[in-house]
Design a protein around this motif. Structure first.
Motif: not given
Length: 548
Positions: A349-360
């Motif tokens: 896992x890399x930091x960018x993989x955890x970005x999608x939930x932020x758009x909620x």
């Protein structure tokens, strides 16, 4: 009729109110302009990252070669074609600049999208501006995720627009098929940028059969589900075309690489971590740092304050029913849950993989604000505005870091990388060298208009996994490996080798250069964050003999 004294007393109040109504929009406009100016300067000065050796080369390669067939590319194709389209529109030969301008356009799209959708849900310009500021003032976005020419930020912009438009479309008792089709188009297009965007499709697809509740079940199919499907098919064409034309090769690049050799490489002993999280505990810690960063904490505190206002009805028992059905919030929470789960799927896992939930987050904030009654809305807007200003203050050091560079654009990273490529081309031209450049950093020679090996055209990613890739899978890639690179170079000798970025992976290439008498040159006038570049020039006698 009011007395003269009353009129005189109210005059200053009216003038102050009017002045405030003009000053606040002007101040927010100025803050917005400074914000985006800071984002642009930071992006132009952000050091070149290894991932960009994969995403930037197609800007030039697509002029002559086919994606997947002629060179390795382990993602869905939309970002490659998006950057290439900007290159064609601008006519610029500054490849890294073109790529990063594309990502900056993604920032603009996301900001305008959040503002427009938040305003539609809240009917408050201040709340909409505050929600956009809170959502974008995230530390993660000011690192590699949002500053480099990759697909990471672009997929967030289109995923948000798709999810947001769907929420807006099911607002009314009469659903809007055109808006729903647009939502399906954008959600599918986001997958064309990055596979992880598929996380937002299942909750929306399920909601299409359940919402709006006021519409009978048999009417939801033609008015909600069918438009969503049609839009999704059209938006999914960037993926469907290569998938249907050559499914084995496409899946080998986009799916099998990540589940096979990529995972195997990171499990090898001695592999540099590069911020990778291999185990689930490490992923959880990484997610914690991202999802509960300072900016997110401020946004959540503001949301909780507004929730308290909604629940308490401003202390008068006069709660107003939210203008959006609770089904909209359930859809957003479903998207949040799915995106959280998908964030933990890739290994490492890399930091960018955890970005999608932020758009909620912006949708949750907007829906929470929509529950306020008329009298509580000014206070709610004030809470959001205060939180947004605090979030902007926390990110201000990042925004202002490169302010002085505005006077020296020639020193920007994007300019220096291009100049480095031109310097390399001039060195080769001075000794009349012709042929390909062997390197794991192809952006530099491509910036100078030089040719590179197809097997190394998109950086070290296929190369470093080559020796742990199954032969059947390797046959789908245009690739080489540390154990095979010398044979490739012997069969097609390079004019030069540009090394110095990864000593371990480059060792066979350096050994070839030394054994064949290539002359090292170190005074290239630039350096890379991964090391000091050295170019090995082919010996002139060998060139002369080859010409006889």
């Amino acid at each position: 009729m009011a007395s003269l004294d009353e009129t005189a007393q109210s005059g200053p109040v009216l003038r102050t109110t009017r002045l405030g109504s003009l000053l606040l929009p002007a101040a927010l406009t100025l803050i917005s302009a400074l914000f985006f100016f800071g984002v642009l300067l930071r992006m132009m000065n952000y050091e070149l990252r290894k991932d960009e050796q994969l995403y930037v080369p197609p800007i030039r390669l697509l002029e002559r070669y086919d994606l997947y067939t002629d060179f390795f590319y382990n993602h869905t194709p939309a970002s490659a074609w998006f950057f290439y389209a900007i290159h064609e529109l601008t006519g610029s030969d500054h490849l890294l600049l073109v790529g990063r301008l594309g990502v900056f356009l993604g920032w603009v799209i996301l900001a305008l999208g959040i503002g427009a959708i938040a305003y539609r849900l809240t009917r408050s310009a201040i709340a909409a501006w505050s929600i956009a500021a809170l959502s974008l003032s995230n530390e993660l976005f000011f690192a590699q995720t949002g500053m480099t020419a990759t697909n990471n930020f672009l997929t967030l912009a289109f995923s948000f627009l798709g999810l947001g438009l769907f929420v807006v479309a099911i607002d009314d008792d009469r659903p809007r098929p055109v808006t729903i089709a647009a939502a399906g188009f954008l959600l599918a297009l986001a997958v064309g940028f990055k596979v992880s965007a598929v996380a937002f499709i299942p909750p929306v697809a399920i909601a299409a059969f359940l919402l709006p509740r006021s519409v009978r079940v048999k009417e939801r199919l033609p008015r909600v589900a069918l438009p969503l499907l049609i839009g999704g098919i059209i938006g999914g064409l960037p993926v469907l075309i290569p998938l249907l034309s050559d499914p084995e090769r496409f899946l080998a690049h986009v799916v099998a690489y990540h589940t096979g050799p990529h995972r195997s490489y990171w499990q090898l002993p001695g592999t540099a971590d590069e911020g990778a999280a291999i185990s689930y505990p490490a992923k959880i810690l990484l997610a914690y740092d991202i999802w509960l960063s300072a900016g997110i904490a401020v946004a959540l505190a503001a949301a909780l304050a507004v929730v308290f206002m909604v629940v308490s009805g401003s202390g008068r028992g006069q709660r107003r029913s939210p203008p959006i059905s609770s089904g909209a919030m359930l859809t957003v929470l479903g998207a949040l849950l799915c995106s959280v789960v998908f964030s933990f799927v890739p290994t490492p896992g890399f930091p960018q993989y955890f970005a999608p939930p932020l758009i909620c987050l912006p949708l949750v904030l907007a829906l929470v604000f929509a529950g306020l009654d008329a009298e509580a809305r000014p206070a709610g807007a004030a809470v959001f505005l205060a939180a947004a200003l605090v979030a902007l203050v926390t990110i201000a050091p990042r925004l202002g870091q490169h302010a002085a560079s505005v006077l020296h654009p020639e020193r920007w990273t994007v300019m220096r990388v291009h100049d480095a490529g031109r310097t390399l081309a001039e060195r080769l031209g001075a000794v009349k060298m012709e042929g390909k450049v062997a390197t794991l950093a192809p952006v530099y020679p491509l910036e100078g208009g030089l040719d590179v090996y197809a097997e190394l055209a998109t950086g070290p990613f296929a190369y470093r996994t080559g020796d742990v890739t199954e032969p059947a899978l390797a046959a789908q890639y245009e690739m080489t490996s540390p154990s095979k690179i010398e044979a490739l170079l012997e069969s097609d000798p390079p004019s030069a080798l540009l090394l110095g970025f990864d000593p371990l992976l480059e060792q066979p290439m350096r050994a070839y250069a030394v054994r064949n008498g290539y002359r090292p040159v170190t005074d290239l006038g630039f350096r890379d964050r991964y090391g000091e570049p050295v170019v090995y020039l082919r010996p002139v006698p060998a060139l002369s003999l080859a010409g006889r």
